[in-house]
Design a protein around this motif. Structure first.
Motif, PDB file in Angstrom:
ATOM      1  N   VAL A  37       0.836  -1.199   0.000  1.00 44.14           N
ATOM      2  CA  VAL A  37       0.000   0.000   0.000  1.00 44.14           C
ATOM      3  C   VAL A  37       0.873   1.253   0.000  1.00 44.14           C
ATOM      4  O   VAL A  37       0.598   2.215  -0.714  1.00 44.14           O
TER       5      VAL A  37
ATOM      6  N   SER B 168      -3.279  -0.152  -5.318  1.00 41.32           N
ATOM      7  CA  SER B 168      -4.626   0.214  -4.890  1.00 41.32           C
ATOM      8  C   SER B 168      -5.360  -0.975  -4.318  1.00 41.32           C
ATOM      9  O   SER B 168      -5.367  -2.057  -4.897  1.00 41.32           O
TER      10      SER B 168
ATOM     11  N   ARG C  95      -4.544  -1.215 -10.032  1.00 38.45           N
ATOM     12  CA  ARG C  95      -3.406  -0.300 -10.095  1.00 38.45           C
ATOM     13  C   ARG C  95      -2.255  -0.869  -9.264  1.00 38.45           C
ATOM     14  O   ARG C  95      -2.395  -1.110  -8.075  1.00 38.45           O
TER      15      ARG C  95
ATOM     16  N   ASP D 134      -2.555   8.988  -0.875  1.00 39.92           N
ATOM     17  CA  ASP D 134      -3.044   8.282  -2.053  1.00 39.92           C
ATOM     18  C   ASP D 134      -4.508   8.595  -2.317  1.00 39.92           C
ATOM     19  O   ASP D 134      -4.928   8.833  -3.443  1.00 39.92           O
ATOM     20  N   GLN D 135      -5.283   8.642  -1.248  1.00 41.21           N
ATOM     21  CA  GLN D 135      -6.709   8.942  -1.353  1.00 41.21           C
ATOM     22  C   GLN D 135      -6.921  10.326  -1.972  1.00 41.21           C
ATOM     23  O   GLN D 135      -7.755  10.506  -2.851  1.00 41.21           O
TER      24      GLN D 135
ATOM     25  N   GLN E 142      -6.196  10.230  -5.631  1.00 37.18           N
ATOM     26  CA  GLN E 142      -7.289   9.572  -6.345  1.00 37.18           C
ATOM     27  C   GLN E 142      -8.468  10.515  -6.541  1.00 37.18           C
ATOM     28  O   GLN E 142      -9.044  10.590  -7.612  1.00 37.18           O
TER      29      GLN E 142
ATOM     30  N   CYS F 220     -10.070   1.880 -15.234  1.00 36.61           N
ATOM     31  CA  CYS F 220      -8.756   2.342 -14.785  1.00 36.61           C
ATOM     32  C   CYS F 220      -7.657   1.945 -15.759  1.00 36.61           C
ATOM     33  O   CYS F 220      -6.496   2.253 -15.526  1.00 36.61           O
TER      34      CYS F 220
END
Lengths: 329, 523
Positions: free
Chosen positions: A265, A270, A275, A320-321, A324, B363
């Motif tokens: 992570v 993801s 990903r 990361d969030q 995104q 994606c």
């Protein structure tokens, strides 16, 4: 029509074309790692020394190996908690078989097969019987740990054949063998992810399982393979660990699965699937190892190390969030 | 709230004598971003009347009901209830104003009892404790009075769908709603359940309620409704204050009566031998085994109302769902197996209805989405993908189908709906031996210009000898593109019409459920 259809890609193109920012964004993780590394090199005594570097690499070698396969597992929207138990069980089994038969090759082969079998069972239950991956691997985690204790009678199993210790304790070109094996894993699984049908299918399955199925991808088979390979590599890590510590220990590698998932992570894999990059996973593993190593050198109490590790993971996921969210807007 | 509930008798008398209706829609208009859903809708419904709303899928009936129920706020026009202009910001306000909308998708708590569902929010209590026994007794008596045979302590999840619907209607009655709208209430009811429903509707009517009844089943509309409004493309096309005056045929003509201009670019093609044969296909969602065939170069349109079983049939043919029985042959040869892979390897491919859920892999890049299936043709040493071949394929189709994207590496989710559909078509065009294409709702959610591009791709494929099955809910599209139309209704194939003999009337009358309800209309 032309105006509306051009609009959508055009907008995103403009967004993604902001040169340096995008470049920084893409390699942010590597830059963070380099900055951290540089900082520690200057501030922490003994950190930037050959011995310490080798020690660092050795300390993350097991995590590194299994992170490669965990990357596939997470990329396909799955999860595997059973690997820590598999590491312990494979070590115990390997030691016992070697003691029984006297053959190192047989011991290693039996362990690897057992690991693959555990992974296969995980895969079949999850992919074919559609049981939630978290529950399935939580159950096998308990069962496999139990098998390790039962097989060993709760005691460490020492290996009498000393030739076995060379697997994990040989230096090649000044670098210990487990580190070499980890490097080979990074290369092999990196190629698998980017250059093989299996790797591409893994990302597709994680990105949208039902669309992948309708496009002719054998979703079930792909998922089963992912778990099977994961089990085998976890067993490999267990064998190397047993070789390094000269015995199979049924209570080893507790919490190992969480370290591996954390490393992935941190490396930008993801949890929603679809990903993953091998470079990210390598950096994730290195960040984990570097922080751990520096904390040891600084003599930070082991109890506080838990706090630091958890904090780093949470920060990485939050960053990361945010990335995104930006992308989805 | 109280002001909306005068005694039924008084309200009725007043509205009769002054000819002011209880419920009035006045020039209602509703616009969604980029789409006009309703324009200039006006009609009135008196107390003690049942008013039917008719129209094709997407004609705007449900949107109007959502306005009445407070889910949407109209941009134009007024909603007048009992002489007062009302505007609801939330569904709660509409409920308080005495409006009950019974949607197709019911809203209930499955793990609670019938009594608890009926009294939700108004449970009788003493010192803060619910007195369950008193409540059960009270509800039981009320249900009995309504002639509804449901135990008040049964859990909702244990009831049949028809019974749940009954509970929902009882909820409206318990709440003493003045205006009750039913959206396709009989679509999942058995014959007996429908009878009870009709009786309830008639009783409510006798009590002076305002009822709005939406149904595809014209027999029911004729049997129950006093008046009706016909919708088409968000506009009112006809208003019948006395439904008894007109015939079924006239109503159907009004529902669809739109000229089909040949905007589709159809040109006759030469058709080859039979390519696809489906025989005795049966599965869970089909009420009767289905058989059909398609020639090379032929486009066969499958029409039906929502839930007619078209998509389900195609999923079975493709191997995406488990078949109970049935065989698929391509060029006379049966498929090797029953899986999706077997279909693709025999040249039978499928574009699903819900692009986002089942078509694209959002994606991943455009190139990945195109190459996902066909890459097996040019992998190297079994395992390895051939990057340069994949890039060539992707670039080729981006150019050929004029897919608008900054490049093949762009993630597909950033493309417009039409371009995503073209990517999925490219995926299958890239198959080396494409023989049969099944495409479900080819132009759903795609803007007009891109629609025509999709049609021209289909025509080109057909011209190359591919057999095409096109499932669509848009009647003009089915009539404009197909060489032959197959109509389905309630899980079975009800008819087949060639281009030229197929028109809106005969296709729609095959698609509308009939027969089962005819005896009821007579009764």
């Amino acid at each position: 029509m032309t105006t509306t259809t051009q609009n959508v890609p055009g907008k995103t193109m403009a967004k993604s074309k902001t040169g340096i920012i995008k470049y920084l964004d893409e390699y942010s993780l590597i830059l963070i790692f380099l900055a951290l590394f540089a900082l520690l090199s200057f501030s922490v005594e003994y950190f930037f020394s050959l011995d310490n570097m080798i020690g660092l690499a050795l300390s993350v070698s097991q995590i590194g190996m299994v992170a490669c396969t965990m990357m596939f597992c997470l990329a396909s929207r799955d999860f595997d908690l059973s690997i820590g138990s598999t590491v312990a069980f494979a070590g115990v089994l390997c030691a016992m078989v070697i003691n029984q038969t006297g053959s190192i090759v047989t011991g290693v082969a039996v362990s690897l097969l057992a690991g693959a079998a555990i992974g296969f069972i995980n895969g079949v239950v999850i992919a074919k019987l559609r049981v939630n991956a978290l529950i399935t691997t939580l159950a096998t985690m308990e069962m496999v740990r139990g098998m390790a204790f039962i097989a060993s009678g709760g005691q460490a199993v020492g290996v009498s054949n000393t030739a076995f210790f060379t697997i994990g304790n040989t230096m090649i070109l000044g670098i210990p063998s487990p580190v070499w094996i980890t490097i080979v894993c990074f290369v092999v699984f990196g190629i698998m992810l980017n250059k093989t049908v299996y790797g591409r299918n893994t990302l597709a399955v994680g990105g949208n399982p039902s669309a992948s199925r309708l496009a002719g991808v054998s979703v079930e088979r792909t998922r089963i393979y992912i778990f099977l390979i994961q089990g085998a590599i976890a067993a490999l890590a267990g064998i190397i660990l047993a070789s390094r510590i000269t015995s199979g220990q049924p209570n080893s590698a507790q919490g190992f699965e969480l370290n591996v998932i954390s490393a992935c992570v941190l490396g930008g894999v993801s949890l929603m699937g679809g990903r993953a990059t091998i470079s990210g996973v390598i950096v994730g593993v290195l960040i984990m190892g570097t922080v751990q190593n520096a904390m040891n050198l600084l003599n930070i109490d082991a109890f506080y190390q838990y706090l630091v590790r958890g904090g780093i993971l949470l920060t990485a996921v939050l960053i990361d969030q945010l990335k995104q969210r930006e992308e989805n807007d | 709230m109280m002001s909306n509930m005068p005694s039924g008798g008084a309200g009725r008398r007043r509205s009769r004598s002054t000819s002011v209706s209880y419920l009035e829609f006045k020039q209602i208009g509703k616009v969604f971003p980029g789409v006009r859903a309703l324009s200039d809708i006006s009609f009135q419904v008196d107390s003690g009347r049942v008013h039917g709303l008719l129209g094709e899928n997407g004609a705007g009936k449900s949107t109007l009901m959502k306005i009445l129920g407070g889910e949407y706020r109209p941009e134009e026009g007024e909603l007048i209830i009992d002489g007062q202009v009302r505007s609801f910001g939330r569904s709660r306000e509409a409920i308080d104003a005495g409006i009950a909308i019974i949607h197709q998708e019911l809203q209930y708590v499955p793990d609670l009892s019938v009594m608890e569902n009926l009294l939700l929010g108004h449970l009788p209590s003493r010192f803060g404790f619910v007195s369950k026994r008193a409540a059960l007794k009270q509800v039981g008596a009320q249900l009995q009075q309504l002639g509804v045979d449901i135990a008040p302590d049964a859990l909702l999840k244990d009831l049949s769908i028809g019974q749940r619907q009954m509970v929902e209607i009882c909820k409206a009655i318990f709440r003493d709603a003045r205006i009750i709208a039913l959206d396709e209430p009989t679509s999942s009811l058995s014959h007996q359940e429908s009878e009870i429903l009709f009786r309830l509707v008639r009783e409510l009517k006798a009590k002076g309620k305002v009822l709005i009844y939406i149904s595809h089943r014209l027999e029911e509309v004729f049997a129950l409704c006093d008046s009706a409004t016909v919708f088409r493309d968000g506009c009112k096309v006809a208003d019948y204050p006395r439904l008894a005056d007109i015939t079924r045929e006239e109503l159907v003509t009004r529902m669809v009566g739109r000229e089909i201009k040949d905007v589709f670019g159809y040109q006759p093609r030469t058709q080859g031998e039979t390519r696809l044969e489906v025989e005795g296909m049966s599965g869970r969602k089909l009420s009767e085994a289905a058989s059909f065939s398609v020639r090379g170069g032929e486009i066969v349109g499958f029409f039906g109302l929502v839930g007619a079983g078209r998509s389900e049939l195609m999923q079975l043919v493709y191997g995406a769902d488990r078949r109970d029985a049935g065989e698929v042959r391509i060029d006379g040869r049966p498929l090797k197996g029953r899986g999706i892979r077997d279909s693709i390897e025999s040249g039978l491919v499928f574009c699903p209805e819900d692009r986002k859920e089942n078509g694209i892999i959002g994606c991943l890049s455009v190139s990945e989405n195109i190459n996902i299936s066909c890459r097996r043709h040019y992998r190297q040493g079994y395992f390895f993908v051939n990057d340069s071949s994949e890039a060539r394929t992707a670039e080729g189709y981006i150019k050929l189908l004029r897919i608008k994207t900054p490049g093949r590496q762009q993630k597909i989710r950033y493309l417009s709906g039409g371009n995503q559909q073209k990517v999925i078509l490219s995926r299958w065009l890239a198959e080396q031996d494409l023989r049969v294409l099944i495409i479900d709702e080819p132009t759903r959610g795609i803007d007009v210009g891109a629609k025509n591009e999709i049609y021209s791709v289909l025509f080109e494929m057909a011209a190359k000898g591919v057999a095409i099955v096109m499932v669509s809910s848009e009647l003009p599209e089915v009539l404009g593109v197909s060489d032959r139309v197959v109509v389905m209704c309630q899980g079975r194939i009800t008819g087949e019409l060639r281009r030229g003999e197929a028109n809106e009337q005969n296709v729609l009358s095959l698609a509308l459920p009939a027969g089962k309800t005819a005896d009821r209309a007579a009764a």
